[in-house]
Design a protein around this motif. Sequence first.
Motif, mmCIF file in Angstrom:
data_model
loop_
_atom_site.group_PDB
_atom_site.id
_atom_site.type_symbol
_atom_site.label_atom_id
_atom_site.label_comp_id
_atom_site.label_asym_id
_atom_site.label_seq_id
_atom_site.Cartn_x
_atom_site.Cartn_y
_atom_site.Cartn_z
ATOM 1 N N ILE A 117 36.556 52.405 73.176
ATOM 2 C CA ILE A 117 37.188 53.652 72.777
ATOM 3 C C ILE A 117 37.850 53.622 71.532
ATOM 4 C CG2 ILE A 117 38.200 55.646 73.909
ATOM 5 C CD1 ILE A 117 37.526 55.079 76.462
ATOM 6 N N ASP A 118 38.735 52.600 71.628
ATOM 7 C CA ASP A 118 39.779 52.134 70.625
ATOM 8 C C ASP A 118 39.046 51.922 69.217
ATOM 9 O OD1 ASP A 118 42.304 52.729 71.467
ATOM 10 O OD2 ASP A 118 42.143 50.784 72.912
ATOM 11 N N ASP A 119 38.150 51.049 69.248
ATOM 12 C CA ASP A 119 37.363 50.695 68.016
ATOM 13 C C ASP A 119 36.835 51.967 67.561
ATOM 14 O OD1 ASP A 119 38.347 48.116 67.459
ATOM 15 O OD2 ASP A 119 36.852 47.036 68.659
ATOM 16 N N ALA A 120 36.044 52.657 68.275
ATOM 17 C CA ALA A 120 35.392 53.859 68.091
ATOM 18 C C ALA A 120 36.280 54.904 67.232
ATOM 19 C CB ALA A 120 34.542 54.516 69.243
ATOM 20 N N ALA A 121 37.403 55.113 67.577
ATOM 21 C CA ALA A 121 38.528 55.793 66.930
ATOM 22 C C ALA A 121 38.769 55.147 65.772
ATOM 23 C CB ALA A 121 39.659 56.009 68.007
ATOM 24 N N ARG A 122 39.131 53.958 65.685
ATOM 25 C CA ARG A 122 39.414 53.444 64.420
ATOM 26 C C ARG A 122 38.438 53.539 63.402
ATOM 27 N NH1 ARG A 122 40.967 48.346 68.089
ATOM 28 N NH2 ARG A 122 43.098 49.229 68.431
ATOM 29 N N TYR A 123 37.209 53.127 63.669
ATOM 30 C CA TYR A 123 36.060 53.081 62.734
ATOM 31 C C TYR A 123 35.664 54.614 62.209
ATOM 32 C CZ TYR A 123 35.472 47.968 62.748
ATOM 33 O OH TYR A 123 35.743 46.652 62.574
ATOM 34 N N PRO A 149 30.813 50.941 67.113
ATOM 35 C CA PRO A 149 31.352 50.924 68.438
ATOM 36 C C PRO A 149 31.339 52.688 68.745
ATOM 37 C CG PRO A 149 33.158 49.936 66.813
ATOM 38 C CD PRO A 149 31.895 50.461 66.236
ATOM 39 N N GLY A 150 30.736 52.729 69.844
ATOM 40 C CA GLY A 150 30.818 54.191 70.401
ATOM 41 C C GLY A 150 29.282 54.792 70.203
ATOM 42 N N ASN A 220 27.729 57.276 72.653
ATOM 43 C CA ASN A 220 28.161 57.145 74.052
ATOM 44 C C ASN A 220 29.401 57.723 74.407
ATOM 45 O OD1 ASN A 220 29.942 55.042 73.589
ATOM 46 N ND2 ASN A 220 28.337 53.542 73.109
ATOM 47 N N VAL A 221 29.660 57.645 76.042
ATOM 48 C CA VAL A 221 31.149 58.247 76.287
ATOM 49 C C VAL A 221 32.022 57.585 75.715
ATOM 50 C CG1 VAL A 221 31.255 56.663 78.146
ATOM 51 C CG2 VAL A 221 31.830 58.887 78.466
ATOM 52 N N ASP A 222 32.197 56.312 75.155
ATOM 53 C CA ASP A 222 33.372 55.622 74.619
ATOM 54 C C ASP A 222 33.344 56.267 73.183
ATOM 55 O OD1 ASP A 222 33.482 54.007 76.674
ATOM 56 O OD2 ASP A 222 33.453 52.088 75.657
ATOM 57 N N GLY A 223 32.399 56.412 72.550
ATOM 58 C CA GLY A 223 32.342 57.302 71.161
ATOM 59 C C GLY A 223 32.697 58.548 71.187
#
Length: 291
Positions: A117-123, A149-150, A220-223
Amino acid sequence: GKVRAPTHIISTISDDRGDEPCYAGVPMSTIVQRGFGVGDVISLLWFKRSLPRYCTQFIEICIMLCADHGPCVSGAHNTIVTARAGKDLVSSLVSGKMSDFSNTGLLTIGPRFGGAIDDAARYFKDAYDRGLTPYEFVESMKKKGIRVPGIGHSQELPKGKVYSEARLQRLRIKSRDNRDKRVELLQKYAHTYFPSVRYMEYAVQVEAYTLSKANNLVLNVDGAIGSLFLDLLAGSGMFSKQEIDEIVEIGYLNGLFVLARSIGLIGHTFDQKRLKQPLYRHPWEDVLYTK
Ligand code: ACO
Ligand code: LMR
């Protein structure tokens, strides 16, 4: 003049010195009287402010939707194996690093499972803020050899077997034709209540591009949580740009999955104990013994 001796610890989120403990200045009695929920408590202890109801409800929805995803996902599988080895609740929930290749329970959460989740938000934030098209973003990630990510979902495809395309489609847990219901629910909620969903819409455009490459490369749910939380932070008007950058940089958001999945992993531990399941041993047939 008077000089205050430096303290060993600085703490800004809670205080237990008065009649009753306070979370970010809010006494427990107020939390109970005002009918606050877990989302409100997270707002106070993580973000040090009371967020509007639509935000705290979003946080609670994330936690409810990520609480469990069945016994087969890597974290739950490992918790089940640990509980069946006779270990206690806390060991089954987190367990230790067993080897360089095997973690159990909560320690399974990481860049591939739940912890993207954090990397998805970052990228997504970086790419959107820099005005990259989905094509430019995805291809630049590919050049760097980093999976987006995501994007993507683990598949149930035992190695070493040959499948027809139709069977492959059924074995794919999530794909273009079988979207993740959790993602749809989060998107629907945000479309209804968030003032803006621009980061999520960007993530959806990225998904459209990755799906044009392979039909399992869904958001995905993290993304979904990563991109929607950017919209929550930016749209609520409660955070400065600097605070948003800090939240994203420190990486608060995997905490949502860790917290959520603890609920399910504790449930799996109780379930195994209730069922008095014996020590788990993996079947030989499912191992390719080779030189
Ligand atoms: N970005 C770009 N290409 C990808 C991605 C991605 N996110 N995911 C898969 N691919 C491509 C790659 O070509 C990959 O081959 P490689 O091993 O040479 O890199 C190939 O698809 C493998 O696809 P699958 O067999 O379908 O996926 P796998 O089971 O190996 O991985 C996983 C699934 C771990 C979720 C993967 O998609 C990934 O790493 N995604 C990014 C991390 C992520 O978002 N994780 C959270 C998942 S949601 C959750 O755990 C709750
Ligand atoms: C989960 O929430 O655990 C899943 O999305 C991961 C999986 O492998 O299905």
